[in-house]
Every structure is written in C-alpha cells, then in structure tokens.
Design a protein around this motif. Structure first.
Motif, PDB file in Angstrom:
ATOM      1  N   PHE A   1     -53.579 -27.483  17.919  1.00 44.99           N
ATOM      2  CA  PHE A   1     -52.450 -27.717  17.030  1.00 44.99           C
ATOM      3  C   PHE A   1     -52.633 -26.783  15.841  1.00 44.99           C
ATOM      4  O   PHE A   1     -53.741 -26.654  15.309  1.00 44.99           O
ATOM      5  CB  PHE A   1     -52.422 -29.183  16.592  1.00 44.99           C
ATOM      6  CG  PHE A   1     -51.374 -29.502  15.572  1.00 44.99           C
ATOM      7  CD1 PHE A   1     -50.034 -29.346  15.862  1.00 44.99           C
ATOM      8  CD2 PHE A   1     -51.735 -29.956  14.320  1.00 44.99           C
ATOM      9  CE1 PHE A   1     -49.057 -29.639  14.923  1.00 44.99           C
ATOM     10  CE2 PHE A   1     -50.771 -30.253  13.366  1.00 44.99           C
ATOM     11  CZ  PHE A   1     -49.435 -30.097  13.665  1.00 44.99           C
ATOM     12  N   ALA A   2     -51.585 -26.111  15.417  1.00 43.15           N
ATOM     13  CA  ALA A   2     -51.668 -25.054  14.408  1.00 43.15           C
ATOM     14  C   ALA A   2     -52.417 -25.473  13.145  1.00 43.15           C
ATOM     15  O   ALA A   2     -53.165 -24.690  12.576  1.00 43.15           O
ATOM     16  CB  ALA A   2     -50.265 -24.573  14.038  1.00 43.15           C
ATOM     17  N   MET A   3     -52.255 -26.695  12.705  1.00 42.81           N
ATOM     18  CA  MET A   3     -52.811 -27.122  11.415  1.00 42.81           C
ATOM     19  C   MET A   3     -54.074 -27.941  11.553  1.00 42.81           C
ATOM     20  O   MET A   3     -54.394 -28.760  10.709  1.00 42.81           O
ATOM     21  CB  MET A   3     -51.751 -27.885  10.648  1.00 42.81           C
ATOM     22  CG  MET A   3     -50.596 -26.994  10.317  1.00 42.81           C
ATOM     23  SD  MET A   3     -49.305 -27.910   9.510  1.00 42.81           S
ATOM     24  CE  MET A   3     -47.993 -26.733   9.678  1.00 42.81           C
ATOM     25  N   SER A   4     -54.783 -27.710  12.626  1.00 47.61           N
ATOM     26  CA  SER A   4     -56.037 -28.420  12.878  1.00 47.61           C
ATOM     27  C   SER A   4     -57.133 -27.387  13.072  1.00 47.61           C
ATOM     28  O   SER A   4     -56.861 -26.212  13.321  1.00 47.61           O
ATOM     29  CB  SER A   4     -55.887 -29.276  14.143  1.00 47.61           C
ATOM     30  OG  SER A   4     -57.120 -29.838  14.512  1.00 47.61           O
ATOM     31  N   ASP A   5     -58.372 -27.790  12.967  1.00 54.69           N
ATOM     32  CA  ASP A   5     -59.497 -26.898  13.242  1.00 54.69           C
ATOM     33  C   ASP A   5     -60.265 -27.371  14.477  1.00 54.69           C
ATOM     34  O   ASP A   5     -61.456 -27.164  14.607  1.00 54.69           O
ATOM     35  CB  ASP A   5     -60.428 -26.797  12.038  1.00 54.69           C
ATOM     36  CG  ASP A   5     -61.064 -28.121  11.662  1.00 54.69           C
ATOM     37  OD1 ASP A   5     -60.700 -29.157  12.259  1.00 54.69           O
ATOM     38  OD2 ASP A   5     -61.931 -28.130  10.772  1.00 54.69           O
ATOM     39  N   THR A   6     -59.531 -27.973  15.398  1.00 54.11           N
ATOM     40  CA  THR A   6     -60.143 -28.572  16.578  1.00 54.11           C
ATOM     41  C   THR A   6     -59.384 -28.166  17.833  1.00 54.11           C
ATOM     42  O   THR A   6     -58.152 -28.157  17.839  1.00 54.11           O
ATOM     43  CB  THR A   6     -60.144 -30.113  16.456  1.00 54.11           C
ATOM     44  OG1 THR A   6     -60.804 -30.472  15.236  1.00 54.11           O
ATOM     45  CG2 THR A   6     -60.833 -30.772  17.629  1.00 54.11           C
ATOM     46  N   ALA A   7     -60.138 -27.830  18.875  1.00 54.74           N
ATOM     47  CA  ALA A   7     -59.550 -27.610  20.202  1.00 54.74           C
ATOM     48  C   ALA A   7     -59.772 -28.880  21.003  1.00 54.74           C
ATOM     49  O   ALA A   7     -60.803 -29.548  20.866  1.00 54.74           O
ATOM     50  CB  ALA A   7     -60.205 -26.423  20.897  1.00 54.74           C
ATOM     51  N   TYR A   8     -58.821 -29.206  21.830  1.00 51.34           N
ATOM     52  CA  TYR A   8     -58.890 -30.419  22.639  1.00 51.34           C
ATOM     53  C   TYR A   8     -58.854 -30.035  24.111  1.00 51.34           C
ATOM     54  O   TYR A   8     -58.100 -29.158  24.510  1.00 51.34           O
ATOM     55  CB  TYR A   8     -57.693 -31.331  22.342  1.00 51.34           C
ATOM     56  CG  TYR A   8     -57.657 -31.823  20.915  1.00 51.34           C
ATOM     57  CD1 TYR A   8     -58.165 -33.069  20.581  1.00 51.34           C
ATOM     58  CD2 TYR A   8     -57.129 -31.033  19.903  1.00 51.34           C
ATOM     59  CE1 TYR A   8     -58.131 -33.523  19.273  1.00 51.34           C
ATOM     60  CE2 TYR A   8     -57.091 -31.474  18.588  1.00 51.34           C
ATOM     61  CZ  TYR A   8     -57.599 -32.723  18.281  1.00 51.34           C
ATOM     62  OH  TYR A   8     -57.572 -33.157  16.984  1.00 51.34           O
ATOM     63  N   ARG A   9     -59.668 -30.732  24.897  1.00 48.55           N
ATOM     64  CA  ARG A   9     -59.617 -30.588  26.350  1.00 48.55           C
ATOM     65  C   ARG A   9     -59.162 -31.931  26.901  1.00 48.55           C
ATOM     66  O   ARG A   9     -59.726 -32.972  26.587  1.00 48.55           O
ATOM     67  CB  ARG A   9     -60.981 -30.215  26.933  1.00 48.55           C
ATOM     68  CG  ARG A   9     -60.921 -30.018  28.453  1.00 48.55           C
ATOM     69  CD  ARG A   9     -62.264 -29.614  29.032  1.00 48.55           C
ATOM     70  NE  ARG A   9     -62.718 -28.327  28.574  1.00 48.55           N
ATOM     71  CZ  ARG A   9     -62.338 -27.153  29.082  1.00 48.55           C
ATOM     72  NH1 ARG A   9     -61.474 -27.122  30.075  1.00 48.55           N
ATOM     73  NH2 ARG A   9     -62.828 -26.034  28.611  1.00 48.55           N
TER      74      ARG A   9
END
Length: 186
Positions: free
Chosen positions: A61-69
């Motif tokens: 998500f553009a405004m997050s610093d996390t990638a999700y799997r």
C-alpha cells in the motif's frame, strides 16, 4: 483485483478475488492499513500494487512501509518491513484547496509505488517521492525473510522483475524507452 471494496472493521478493502465463471467477487481482503490521516490521504494518493508468485499474492500500500504476502485465498501469511530511507507515516493530512500545498505535501512523503516478486522469494519494491513535476525513485530488495539486500536511492524507474532480472526504464536517456536490465548475482 485491486481497488476500494467493502469495508472490514470500518476500513475499505484493497484486494479482491474474482471468479470469472460467476463474474463475481468471491472475497475481499487487505483492509487499508494506517490511521485516519492515512485513510484521508489515500483518497487522493493511495494506491496498492500487487504481484503474484508461486506462493501467493504480494502487495504494498503506497502509504505503508510494509509488504504483505497473502495465500491464494486472501489470508495474510507474512508481513515484511520495507526499510525505505526517510519514510514517515502520515500523521496529518490537510492539503487545503491550493494545488501548491498538494505538491508540497507530496514532496514531503515517500510512497511505495510497486512490488515485484523475484526468485527465491525475494521482493523488489520501488518507492517514489515527488520533486516538482517529476518523481525521484528508489529501489529496495529484501530476502524472503525480510533481510535487506539492496537499497538504492535515485534509481531508475523499476517496471518489472522476473526471476533474477530487474527491468528499469532510463527516463533521462535521449532515446525513448531505453531499458536497463539488472541480473541479480547468484
């Protein structure tokens, strides 16, 4: 599919599983991360990027610093912190009516722009920060367990990744559509 969908716990969902035989969304998931200010800013600047590999769905998500799997049913199986230099979470959002204030707000934030699956579970993420009428890009590659493997500020724009190849477009080059291909070392 990506886009705003029915809320979960009051937060719009960003990803959706679609069944083409039924021509229907069968499940919505990935509630929009962040606080009220993030969700307000997302109405103007929020986006979600996805890629798919053999293990599931990757999303940022553009405004997050996390990638999700996510698995292929839409369940979160992993969260990976993406160490974007200078990343600041959105704590306030009031850009007013003046377009110059909107540009100023964008110039103060680094937004995750795209995610790309690579071989061995590696994840490449491109971030962007407005610089006047242009964007400045950076690239980050992390291992499957979140170990930082590459952090490059002022990188070319990352358009795609496949296995151990990263495909960049060189916008400053005199020839249009000039590509740079980087092969990840073994």
């Amino acid at each position: 599919l990506a886009g705003l969908g029915d809320p979960i716990d009051g937060r719009a969902t960003l990803l959706h599983l679609w069944d083409p035989r039924r021509d229907a969304i069968t499940r919505s998931f990935f509630p929009m991360p962040g606080n009220d200010a993030t969700r307000a800013a997302a109405s103007s600047y929020g986006s979600v990027s996805i890629d798919i590999d053999q293990d599931g769905i990757l999303a940022v998500f553009a405004m997050s610093d996390t990638a999700y799997r996510f698995d292929f049913e839409g369940n979160v199986v992993q969260r990976v912190w993406i160490p974007v230099p200078g990343f600041e979470p959105v704590t306030e959002f009031d850009q007013g009516e003046n377009p110059l204030e909107a540009v100023s707000w964008l110039e103060q934030h680094r937004l995750l722009e795209s995610i790309h699956a690579m071989s061995a579970g590696m994840i490449a993420v491109q971030y962007a920060q407005a610089a006047g009428r242009d964007n400045r890009f950076g690239s980050i590659v992390v291992s499957a367990n979140g170990e930082l493997l590459l952090a490059e500020e002022d990188a070319p724009r990352l358009l795609a990744a496949e296995d151990d190849l990263l495909f960049y477009v060189v916008s400053a080059h005199a020839a249009p559509n000039r590509w740079l291909v980087m092969q990840w070392p073994d």
